[in-house]
Each structure stands twice: as C-alpha cells, then as structure tokens.
Design an enzyme around this catalytic site. Structure first.
Site, PDB file in Angstrom:
ATOM      1  N   HIS A  60       0.821  -1.210   0.000  1.00  0.00           N
ATOM      2  CA  HIS A  60       0.000   0.000   0.000  1.00  0.00           C
ATOM      3  C   HIS A  60       0.854   1.259   0.000  1.00  0.00           C
ATOM      4  O   HIS A  60       0.568   2.226  -0.698  1.00  0.00           O
ATOM      5  CB  HIS A  60      -0.912  -0.020   1.227  1.00  0.00           C
ATOM      6  CG  HIS A  60      -1.955   1.036   1.211  1.00  0.00           C
ATOM      7  ND1 HIS A  60      -3.165   0.871   0.577  1.00  0.00           N
ATOM      8  CD2 HIS A  60      -1.971   2.284   1.730  1.00  0.00           C
ATOM      9  CE1 HIS A  60      -3.882   1.969   0.714  1.00  0.00           C
ATOM     10  NE2 HIS A  60      -3.187   2.847   1.408  1.00  0.00           N
ATOM     11  N   LYS A 102      -7.828  13.482  -7.009  1.00  0.00           N
ATOM     12  CA  LYS A 102      -7.224  12.165  -6.834  1.00  0.00           C
ATOM     13  C   LYS A 102      -8.305  11.145  -6.500  1.00  0.00           C
ATOM     14  O   LYS A 102      -9.341  11.489  -5.955  1.00  0.00           O
ATOM     15  CB  LYS A 102      -6.199  12.196  -5.711  1.00  0.00           C
ATOM     16  CG  LYS A 102      -5.352  10.929  -5.661  1.00  0.00           C
ATOM     17  CD  LYS A 102      -4.301  11.030  -4.593  1.00  0.00           C
ATOM     18  CE  LYS A 102      -3.488   9.762  -4.487  1.00  0.00           C
ATOM     19  NZ  LYS A 102      -2.826   9.717  -3.195  1.00  0.00           N
ATOM     20  N   SER A 105      -8.707   4.038  -3.074  1.00  0.00           N
ATOM     21  CA  SER A 105      -9.574   2.918  -2.725  1.00  0.00           C
ATOM     22  C   SER A 105      -9.635   2.737  -1.219  1.00  0.00           C
ATOM     23  O   SER A 105      -8.694   3.080  -0.502  1.00  0.00           O
ATOM     24  CB  SER A 105      -9.036   1.637  -3.353  1.00  0.00           C
ATOM     25  OG  SER A 105      -7.764   1.351  -2.813  1.00  0.00           O
ATOM     26  N   HIS A 106     -10.730   2.229  -0.734  1.00  0.00           N
ATOM     27  CA  HIS A 106     -10.827   1.760   0.646  1.00  0.00           C
ATOM     28  C   HIS A 106     -11.529   0.409   0.638  1.00  0.00           C
ATOM     29  O   HIS A 106     -12.512   0.192   1.343  1.00  0.00           O
ATOM     30  CB  HIS A 106     -11.552   2.783   1.526  1.00  0.00           C
ATOM     31  CG  HIS A 106     -10.697   3.266   2.654  1.00  0.00           C
ATOM     32  ND1 HIS A 106     -11.183   3.589   3.883  1.00  0.00           N
ATOM     33  CD2 HIS A 106      -9.355   3.450   2.732  1.00  0.00           C
ATOM     34  CE1 HIS A 106     -10.178   3.967   4.661  1.00  0.00           C
ATOM     35  NE2 HIS A 106      -9.076   3.898   3.993  1.00  0.00           N
ATOM     36  N   ASN A 107     -11.008  -0.488  -0.197  1.00  0.00           N
ATOM     37  CA  ASN A 107     -11.676  -1.770  -0.417  1.00  0.00           C
ATOM     38  C   ASN A 107     -11.676  -2.656   0.819  1.00  0.00           C
ATOM     39  O   ASN A 107     -12.715  -3.142   1.241  1.00  0.00           O
ATOM     40  CB  ASN A 107     -10.996  -2.528  -1.554  1.00  0.00           C
ATOM     41  CG  ASN A 107     -10.954  -1.726  -2.842  1.00  0.00           C
ATOM     42  OD1 ASN A 107     -11.725  -0.787  -3.003  1.00  0.00           O
ATOM     43  ND2 ASN A 107     -10.057  -2.064  -3.740  1.00  0.00           N
ATOM     44  N   HIS A 108     -10.488  -2.868   1.380  1.00  0.00           N
ATOM     45  CA  HIS A 108     -10.399  -3.838   2.468  1.00  0.00           C
ATOM     46  C   HIS A 108     -11.086  -3.345   3.741  1.00  0.00           C
ATOM     47  O   HIS A 108     -11.824  -4.110   4.362  1.00  0.00           O
ATOM     48  CB  HIS A 108      -8.944  -4.247   2.685  1.00  0.00           C
ATOM     49  CG  HIS A 108      -8.370  -4.956   1.487  1.00  0.00           C
ATOM     50  ND1 HIS A 108      -7.286  -4.492   0.786  1.00  0.00           N
ATOM     51  CD2 HIS A 108      -8.795  -6.060   0.838  1.00  0.00           C
ATOM     52  CE1 HIS A 108      -7.042  -5.309  -0.235  1.00  0.00           C
ATOM     53  NE2 HIS A 108      -7.942  -6.267  -0.221  1.00  0.00           N
ATOM     54  N   ASP A 128      -6.383  14.459   1.112  1.00  0.00           N
ATOM     55  CA  ASP A 128      -5.351  14.490   0.076  1.00  0.00           C
ATOM     56  C   ASP A 128      -5.514  15.720  -0.803  1.00  0.00           C
ATOM     57  O   ASP A 128      -4.532  16.286  -1.298  1.00  0.00           O
ATOM     58  CB  ASP A 128      -5.434  13.230  -0.799  1.00  0.00           C
ATOM     59  CG  ASP A 128      -4.753  12.035  -0.133  1.00  0.00           C
ATOM     60  OD1 ASP A 128      -3.959  12.260   0.804  1.00  0.00           O
ATOM     61  OD2 ASP A 128      -5.010  10.900  -0.543  1.00  0.00           O
ATOM     62  N   GLN A 251     -10.865   2.054  11.804  1.00  0.00           N
ATOM     63  CA  GLN A 251     -10.803   3.474  12.093  1.00  0.00           C
ATOM     64  C   GLN A 251     -12.214   4.034  12.036  1.00  0.00           C
ATOM     65  O   GLN A 251     -13.014   3.612  11.216  1.00  0.00           O
ATOM     66  CB  GLN A 251      -9.947   4.214  11.077  1.00  0.00           C
ATOM     67  CG  GLN A 251      -8.584   3.630  10.873  1.00  0.00           C
ATOM     68  CD  GLN A 251      -8.489   2.864   9.587  1.00  0.00           C
ATOM     69  OE1 GLN A 251      -9.067   1.797   9.437  1.00  0.00           O
ATOM     70  NE2 GLN A 251      -7.754   3.410   8.643  1.00  0.00           N
ATOM     71  N   GLU A 323      -3.763   4.556  12.807  1.00  0.00           N
ATOM     72  CA  GLU A 323      -4.406   5.176  11.642  1.00  0.00           C
ATOM     73  C   GLU A 323      -5.624   5.978  12.076  1.00  0.00           C
ATOM     74  O   GLU A 323      -6.625   6.058  11.360  1.00  0.00           O
ATOM     75  CB  GLU A 323      -4.751   4.110  10.602  1.00  0.00           C
ATOM     76  CG  GLU A 323      -3.494   3.450  10.048  1.00  0.00           C
ATOM     77  CD  GLU A 323      -3.734   2.584   8.830  1.00  0.00           C
ATOM     78  OE1 GLU A 323      -4.884   2.364   8.450  1.00  0.00           O
ATOM     79  OE2 GLU A 323      -2.725   2.130   8.247  1.00  0.00           O
ATOM     80  N   ASN A 543      -3.899   5.464  -7.327  1.00  0.00           N
ATOM     81  CA  ASN A 543      -3.762   4.518  -6.246  1.00  0.00           C
ATOM     82  C   ASN A 543      -3.801   3.114  -6.832  1.00  0.00           C
ATOM     83  O   ASN A 543      -4.441   2.882  -7.844  1.00  0.00           O
ATOM     84  CB  ASN A 543      -4.939   4.758  -5.271  1.00  0.00           C
ATOM     85  CG  ASN A 543      -4.956   3.766  -4.135  1.00  0.00           C
ATOM     86  OD1 ASN A 543      -5.874   2.960  -4.030  1.00  0.00           O
ATOM     87  ND2 ASN A 543      -3.956   3.813  -3.296  1.00  0.00           N
TER      88      ASN A 543
END
Lengths: 757, 233, 85
Positions: A60, A102, A105-108, A128, A251, A323, A543
């Site tokens: 990552h 930009k 991803s926040h898949n997991h 970002d 988080q 995080e 990303n």
C-alpha cells in the site's frame, strides 16, 4: 528539540517482544527484505523499527510490485502543475485557477466494516486534496459489489452508501456522480473507490516536502488513538488476551472534525506560517513523516511522547502506526509555532510540536530521551525493494496461472452461438431485463442519500468530472478493456460539454504474485497509457489496490478512471435526457457486430464471454473534439454515451431517466445489416446519442472532424419508444421501461440486509 | 437602502457559503460573517442561520449550537422583532433555541434525502418573508437533510395552522399535500413555520440554493426580495 | 409462553473514537460541567420477547445482537435486564 543533540544508541524498549523469524513473518516482511533491513541498519531492528518497516514496505505504501509498470504511464502536459508522487495531482484550468484531484480505494476496510470503511475512505481523499491547498468542491465514487440477491451484499451496499453520504454531507462537499456495478467476483471483496476534486488559485499550491533545517514538525487535528494499528494484536506484552478482543482495528471517521480540519488547513496554508502539510493516512505518523523527509531529502526527529493521544499507555509502536483519522503532519516555519496553534485552536483542534527538521541525515524516533527507532538518511523509503513479478497469460494449463487458460477460452467463445431465450422474441422484454439489471438501473436510491447540491455555486464553476469504468472487458482482454475505460471516461466528460484534461486512476487487482493477475495488471496499465497518450490526458496520480481476492479467486480486474474536464461556458453544459419533442436524434459513431463481454450476455445469459468491442483511440479523440465543439456552440440539447446494454438501453435512458420529464422517441436505422442482438444490445465503442433542434449544424461539425454521424430519429411527445434496426422493431410504452429502470434497486433494497453471511 | 445580512458560522456549518452566494452575488447586498464565538451581530439587519452539521449533529441537530455565544445576540435580535431565518440546520437550531415551536426528528425513511421538492406558500402572518410570493404559490426548491421531520403536539399544530404560521408545505406538482409528496414524514406536510410575531422563519428546504435558473430554480429569490422590500425600505 | 421485557445497551467499542460522545463531552465542558471525564453515546433497545424462561429470552436477545442489533466490529452490547415472565 534538544534531545536530538546527543542521541543514545538504539536499544529495545523494556517489554518489547524478541525479534524472531515468526514475528518478522507476521509483519509481512520476507526473509529477503529482512536481510536488506539488517544490512541497512547494521544490527537487529527493534520492535518499533520492525513495525515502521512493515508499514512503509507494505504494498500500500511502497507500490513495490506495481511501480515499475506504473512508470510507463504518461504524466506530463503543459497544464500539469503537479504530477504523481504528491497527495494529489494538480492541473491548471486557466484564469489562474487550478484543480487538484485524486482517487483512492478503501476496499479492504469497507469489506470489514462498510460504514466506517467507506466514510474514512472519503475522509482520506478529501484530506489528500485540501492538503494541496484546494477547497474540495466535488466527490465521486465507483463501487463494486457481489450479487445483490445476497443479504450480506445488501448490508455492505447500504453501509457503504450511508458511510459515503454521512461523511460527505456533513463536511459539506457534494457527491455529484459515481457508478455502481455488481458481479459475483466482488463477493466478499467489494471495491470502494472515492475521488475528490478541489479548486484553488495556482499560487496557493503547497506540497508535502519537509524543508528548512530547524523547522518544527507539528501533529495537527484529532488525537491519536489505537485505531487501525496493523497487526498490533500479536506479540505485544502490553496486551492480554482479553484486552485483545476489545482492541479496535477499524478506524472511525469524524466528519465534523474533518470539516474543522478542512477550514483550519486552508487557513493555515494561506497564512504563510507553514512550509509543508500532509495527511496522516495509511501507516499514519510513520509514513507521513518518512515520506515528507524523503521528498525534502532532509533528516527528521520525532518524539512520540509529544503526540497528543486519546488513551494513556500507548507505546511508540502504536503511536507511530495508528491510523486514527482527521490528523495532519505540518512543517511550520521556525518561530511561527504559536501562530499555527492559534489557527488550530480557533477551530477547536489540537496542534503540538512533536519534532524537527534536522541537518543530520537520519530518520529518528524518540520516546523522551530514549531513541526507539533510527534509520540512516532517507533509506527507509528509498531502500524498499522493488519487484518485477512474472506476467503470463497462456492458453495452456499452468499451475501458477490457473485462471488465464480459462479466460483465453472464454474470450474465444462466439457470443452468437448462445441460443436466445424464448422470451427474447420480443426485444422489449430483453430491454426491460437490461434496464432492471442492478448495474444499469437507476441509482437514485443511492444518490438521494448524498447531498449533491451543497456549495452548488462553486460546482457550476470551471470543473467538471465524471468517473467511468468498464465492466467485464478488462477480465476478457485487459489491454483493450483499459483503453475502453479511458475512452469511455473521456466520452462521458465530453458529453457534458467539457474538454478532458487529465485522469487519476485506481487500479484494483488481485494478488500480483500470481502471473495471470500480474499479466492483467501490466496489460491494463499499458492499455491505459495507450489511451491517455492518444487522448492527451496524462495521469496525475492515483492509487493501486492489490490482493483483492476472495476464496474463489481474484476480483474482476478493475481499473477505475477519474477524469477531469473543463467546460468553457457552463450555460452550454448538457444533460443526458431528451428534453424537447420534435428535436432530431443523431447517432455519432458506428455500430458493429460486437456482442462480446456485453451486459446483455451477462444479465440475460449469465455469461462473460467473447472478445470485448474494439476501440479506435484516434476515432475517440475525434469524437471528443466533435462533442466539445458541438456542445460549445450551444446547439446540443442532450448527449448520452452508449455503453452497457448498447443502443437500446442508451435510447431508453434518454427517454426515461428523468422520471418527472419523460419523452418518447422514434429511431430507425433500416440499413443496419447486423445480427439483431448486436444491433440492439452490442456495445460498440465511440457512440453517442444527441438531441438537437439544429441537426445540420451538428452533422457539419461531425463531418469536419471525420466522425460518422447520421440523423436516426425524432424525440416524441407521446410516451412510447420505437427502435427499428435492420428490419426488427422494438416498440414499448415508456411506463414499463421506466418502472424497470427506476424501481429495480429500491425493490432490491427493501429486503433485509444483514452482516451475517 | 440596502440590507446587511449576518450569516452565522457554527463549527460544522457548511451552507454558509450558499447563503453568502445568494446575498452577495445574486442580490448584490452586503453580508457579514458572524462567528459562533462572537458576541456582536456587526450591524446585521437580517440574521441567517445556515444549513450544515453544527457540532456534527451530536445528540440532536442544533442541540449544541443553540448554546453558542452568538445565539444570545440572535435571540435578543429576534425578541426585538428583527428578522431571523434558519434554513435546514438553522431551522433545527431555532427550534432547539425555542424561538420556534416543535422539533425536527430523523426522517421517516431514516435516510438522508437530497432531492427537489414542490412547496406551497401557505403562510399569512409573515409578509416580511413571504410578501413577494402569491398566496398558495407553488415553488420548486431543493432539500438535503437527514433530520427534517417536523413534529409538534396537536394543539401546537392547530395553533400554527390557525394563525397562518405554516409558511411552506410539501405538496405534489399539482399543489396537493399528499403523503407521497412528503419527503420526511413531517406532521401535516409542514416544511417551514414562523413565530407568532412573524419575524422568525425556519424551514428545512434550501431557498438559498434556488436563486438562479442555472441551479435549476430561482424560486427562493422572492424570499430575499420580500426582506429587501419590507426591511430595506 | 411467558413474555419478557429485555433491555439492551449498545455502545461504541471501548477505545474506538466516538465522535458524538466527544462533541457532547466538549459541549458539556463549555457549559461549565468540568467534572465530565468522558461521554459515550449509544442506543438503548427494549424488546418484548416470548420465551420459556428468562435465560432463554436472554439467549435469544444475545443471538439477535450478534446477528443484527449490534455491529460486532464497532459496537459492544450488554443485555442490561430481563424482566417479567
């Protein structure tokens, strides 16, 4: 920071676990990487150092498998102010204005906890963009889920949508567009890609490069808690087993704090008190501080005891790898600390000096007087190994590329050999099936939950954006599929009247160590590069998300493209639906015998087979020119790209997508000599349906650019759709088509949604 | 004579810019920014409490914002009979501050809803806000909220209706207050109300986002024009 | 079968950021309630459940929490009381 003057040697902290091969392996560090680390340090790393390296050398943060391939993408153009490598890309849009944008991803995280996973994804991408100095003006998203017949998939979808909506709505950034698709391959591993677009004045651009020896480093925003600490569950003696069950890993986003942080950060950037700012995103304080130091080629020292924490007793390991959301790392000008703190305090946020930029070439972490981690120079970042995995597609069975033989076989299958179902004798039945496919159907159930209007005054300004992505094609043929992804994004942007300027990409693939997956990745990146060069839209950042797998295998390879374009005159921005009976309907582009990889085959026959449609990138460029010129001259009333479901679905959408103002239509192309299913539902690229009161002017523009164009029909007042192609006629009242299109997802989502599988 | 609009910014307000845009760019009037921690209305003739998520809507929307220092001045301003208007979150703050009766609860659907709705102008006791509208006029105005379901006891609802204090109601395109036209389950389709004196207006829809045809509607503009004619005269 | 009234408390997991609780604690401090050390905001659910015994009603409620009422990733729950029967 006086403690930095005479550092003591690095030694393990009391209570640190012993560094064993098992511990190294649990940190995801290979024996080869561990050897590299020991060679760099000249000693055994401490537990804290192991944690730092495991974060920074993760896929990552390091892009260690993907970077060599990504380097082939075009990144330059005169209007690019900031290319890849920063928090976000920035392009100039004229009049001294610039756009930062930009995708990420926040898949997991979303697979584990969809609400917070999606919400924190939105939060991260917003940061970002505003850390570049830009005010976020629009959010877009691209979502992929498994089959919505499953209660768990509906739970994931409902949670992700609510997470995106609650976060963006509260911060006050409109969520203006997005796409959602469903396929069994995403079962258990949904894709959640969020894109943010921000607007700024060119001179407000700021980067995340640590500079100026003696400048203080501040932790700003929310406090640091034990959220999302990777792998911190094991081996730490501070943790008893029963504590462990309680230990939060997800988080939690706090959009209210984000809104305050947004206002405070923009004020800070404009104040001139700071030299650099970066989000503490993945791997938190560790990656933000190490990356800032590396960009500036300076040393840094940080004292973890100075970091404001949410709970007592946090170890350096935890503070460095937390995080926790809504935090920033700021390098201020020496002597301006109090001014920085005053701005943050006015917004009810914390700001503490936690370190300093130093001349000594070292990355050093203190815990009070004790040195708990130290790496020479910027080698923590630069020494990360890079890999060149094997890429292979083979029609032959190969133990390490099991999927590729199957894909080659699927691609070779002839779609025309698929026998039609009996109901297909009436093409109106097939059309209704496609309109009610969750992938095609109206997403208003979702978008109604997003505030799409807040700050509308700003969105009507110079930026225009659309995200597009191509379904099944990339699986069947990654290079062609990725070319289409970019071409379709450009077409979508141009259909609003905007000129495409640049893209950001999110590459969602499986495990790169599998040769067939890496083949897909490499081919898709090359295809994307081909299209970006042809269309003059460089890649300014993005990303990569790898290891998107479930027990059945990798997800469909999914490159998401976010494209930003510029509308010269917003008064001419067009919509997709027909508006005025009597208008001429014009079809741009050519319809060919291309049924492979179509939504028709997927929805009606459950098949992903055949070769995807061909794409002529030069033709796409000319199509974009035609759209921009025709729409810019004010003669186009609506424009809609033909994509999933082909010409029939595109025409139906033009008629019924705005349920409050539906229009009928009659379209005839008698000389279209194609198999019936290809004519109605084939997905030939480079096609757009326009409506206009001045067809001759539109046809003249198309002729000048060498784009095939013909008048094919008329918008009608009566609520009927007639589509006659090559002698076969589809005729249907609008009401059932509208019901299929608008009611499919609400009906699906009234059913129970549960976390249990 | 021109008017000065004071736009309050609470931590978490996010439609303050929409109000600014309407006042400055579209109406060409003066606007001053009123910070939640301040004690001074800076000479504002009209106070606008904008939409957003003050204090993240913690506890109840508007529950914490009503204790902001600036709200003491806003309440005094209202008690002097001067105009105060709250849109969306601003309406919620006005109810929590007891400048308006009733409360705003979670939408009946339990979901945030962003959409265009039709409103009917039903109010008769507040010409200061409604003068430029025809009685019963139909408007197209956007909504965007998660907690917009207006509730009050029956006696209060009867009183609001009896005194002409239901400023706006959710209706269908034909002007009927049907259940289908009610986006959040509000009692009696109520979208906005005024106080007894007619100088405080709270409404869930966003007239400040409907001030230019380019944005889809200019039906919010007469609300501001009423103020200009009545207060600015 | 007797009917039981089951009270369930659901709160954000300990250690997890609770934005609502944080905002409320800050507001209480601002209003002068300096003694507030922390605030966490959750939900209180009361179910009327038919069951053979109080234990059976509790077991059912536990299953409901695991399956639907609480999010195992972000929330802790407690069956606070089982009354009636």
């Amino acid at each position: 920071m006086t403690a930095a003057a005479v550092p003591s040697p690095v030694a393990p902290r009391p209570g640190d676990p012993e560094i064993t091969p098992a511990l190294v392996a649990e940190h995801g560090i290979t024996p080869f990487e561990y050897e590299k680390l020991v060679a760099m340090l000249g000693r055994t790393p401490t537990f804290t150092e192991l944690g730092i390296v495991s974060a920074l050398w993760s896929e990552h943060c390091s892009y260690k498998h993907s970077r060599p391939v990504l380097k082939t993408l075009p990144t330059q153009a005169p209007h690019v102010l900031q290319g890849p490598g920063e928090n976000a890309g920035v392009i100039s849009v004229g009049d001294g204005l610039a756009v930062a944008f930009k995708i990420e991803s926040h898949n997991h995280p979303s697979a584990v906890e969809p609400y917070q996973g999606a919400a924190t994804g939105v939060g991260g991408i917003l940061r970002d963009v505003f850390t570049m100095g830009a005010r976020p003006i629009a959010m877009l998203n691209s979502l992929r889920f498994g089959n919505p017949e499953s209660a768990r998939v509906r739970w994931l979808l409902a949670g992700v949508v609510k997470g995106i909506g609650d976060y963006g709505n509260c911060v006050g950034v409109p969520t203006v567009a997005g796409d959602v698709m469903f396929d069994a391959s995403y079962e258990g591993n949904p894709l959640v890609n969020a894109m943010c677009v921000g607007l700024m004045r060119e001179e407000e651009l700021i980067t995340a490069k640590a500079q100026g020896i003696g400048n203080p480093i501040l932790a700003v925003g929310a406090r640091t808690g034990r959220d999302g600490i990777h792998g911190a569950s094991f081996a730490s003696e501070d943790l008893s087993e029963e504590n462990e069950a309680k230990r939060p890993r997800v988080q939690v986003g706090d959009p209210f704090t984000e809104k305050l942080l947004l206002e405070a950060s923009l004020e800070l950037i404009r104040s001139g008190h700071i030299v650099a700012i970066q989000d503490m995103g993945a791997a938190g304080l560790t990656s933000s501080s190490a990356e800032m130091a590396e960009r500036g080629d300076v040393g840094v020292v940080i004292d973890v005891t100075k970091v404001p924490v949410r709970e007592p007793g946090m170890t350096p390991y935890e503070i460095l790898l937390s995080e926790s959301q809504e935090r920033m790392l700021v390098v201020a000008k020496q002597g301006h600390e109090a001014a920085v703190q005053a701005i943050l305090h006015r917004w009810h946020l914390e700001a503490e000096v936690i370190g300093e930029v130093i001349a000594e070439p070292v990355y050093r972490v203190m815990e009070g007087d004790r040195v708990v981690a130290e790496f020479p120079g910027t080698r923590l970042v630069t020494d990360c190994p890079q890999y060149h995995p094997e890429a292979r597609e083979s029609a032959q069975y190969h133990p390490e590329a099991r999927e590729s033989a199957a894909i080659v076989a699927l691609r070779a299958r002839d779609p025309h050999a698929v026998a039609p179902r009996a109901e297909e004798a009436d093409p109106a039945w097939t059309l209704a099936q496609l309109l009610s496919s969750p992938t095609v159907a109206s997403k208003r159930w979702i978008t109604r939950q997003y505030d799409s209007q807040v700050r509308t005054s700003t969105v009507a300004g110079p930026g225009a954006a659309d995200a597009a992505i191509v379904r099944l094609y990339v699986y069947l043929d990654p290079r062609t599929g990725a070319r289409i992804a970019v071409a379709e994004a450009a077409r979508n942007v141009a259909c609003t009247g905007a000129r495409p300027l640049a893209i950001t990409n999110n590459l969602n693939f499986g495990n790169p160590k599998k040769p067939d997956v890496f083949f897909q990745f490499r081919e898709a990146v090359h295809g994307m590069g081909d299209a970006c060069r042809a269309l003059g839209t460089p890649v300014t950042g993005g990303n990569v998300s790898l290891y998107n797998e479930n027990p059945q295998g990798a997800v469909f390879p999914t490159p998401t493209v976010g494209m930003v374009g510029l509308i010269d005159d917003v008064a001419h921005a067009t919509r997709m639906t027909f508006t005025t009976p009597g208008d001429a309907i014009i079809l741009l582009g050519e319809t060919k015998d291309e049924l492979g990889g179509s939504e028709y085959l997927s929805r009606v026959h459950g098949l992903t087979i055949g070769a995807p449609p061909s794409v002529d990138l030069e033709g796409e460029r000319r199509l974009v020119e035609t759209l921009v010129e025709a729409i810019g001259s004010g003669v186009v009333r609506s424009a809609h790209d033909c994509s999933e479901g082909g010409l029939a679905v595109a025409l139906a959408e033009c008629c019924v997508a705005d349920r409050d103002a539906m229009c009928g239509a009659e379209v005839r192309i008698d000389d279209l000599a194609l198999p019936m299913r290809s004519a109605f539902f084939g997905e030939s690229q480079g096609r757009v349906l326009l409506s206009t009161a001045e067809p001759d002017r539109v046809l003249a523009v198309a002729a000048r650019h060498g784009v095939p164009a013909r008048r094919v029909g008329t918008v009608r007042a009566d609520p009927v759709l007639v589509l006659s192609l090559g002698g076969t006629t589809l005729e249907s009242p609008l009401a059932p088509l509208a019901a299929a299109f608008h009611d499919a997802i609400p009906m699906l989502m009234t059913r129970a949604a549960t976390a249990a599988a | 004579m021109s008017l000065t609009f004071g736009v309050v910014t609470f931590p978490g307000s996010n439609c303050d810019v929409d109000a600014w845009h309407a006042v400055i760019d579209v109406l060409g009037e003066r606007a001053v920014s009123l910070w939640h921690a301040d004690h001074d209305l800076q000479g504002a003739d009209v106070v606008i409490l904008p939409g957003g998520f003050s204090y993240g809507d913690a506890l109840r929307a508007g529950a914490i914002a009503r204790f902001s220092p600036i709200m003491r001045e806003v309440i005094a301003h209202a008690e002097r009979g001067a105009p105060v208007v709250g849109f969306c979150n601003g309406f919620q703050v006005l109810c929590e501050a007891h400048l308006l009766p009733g409360a705003l609860m979670r939408n009946a659907s339990s979901k945030f809803v962003c959409d265009w709705v039709h409103l009917r102008v039903d109010g008769t006791n507040a010409p200061i806000f409604l003068d430029a509208y025809a009685p019963g006029q139909l408007l197209r105005i956007p909504i965007a909220h998660g907690e917009g379901r207006f509730v009050a006891d029956e006696a209060t609802l009867d009183q609001l209706e009896g005194e002409g204090r239901v400023a706006f109601r959710y209706v269908d395109a034909a002007g009927h207050a049907t259940d289908d036209a009610n986006p959040n389950g509000a009692a009696r389709n109520i979208a906005g109300i005024t106080n007894a004196a007619g100088n405080v207006l709270g409404m869930m829809p966003h007239p400040e986002r409907a001030v230019e045809p380019l944005l889809g509607s200019a039906d919010g503009l007469p609300l501001f024009q009423s103020l200009l004619a009545r207060v600015g005269a | 079968m007797p009917r039981f009234s089951v009270s369930i408390h659901i709160v954000p997991r300990k250690g997890l950021l609770d934005p609502q609780g944080k905002a409320v604690a800050d507001a209480l401090h601002a209003l002068g309630f300096a003694t507030v050390a922390d605030a966490r905001i959750g939900r209180h659910i009361v179910l009327e459940v038919d069951g053979e015994s109080a234990e059976a009603a509790r077991a059912q409620a536990t299953a409901m929490c695991d399956k639907l009422l609480a999010n195992p990733v972000t929330e802790d729950y407690e069956i606070a009381a089982v009354a009636g029967g």
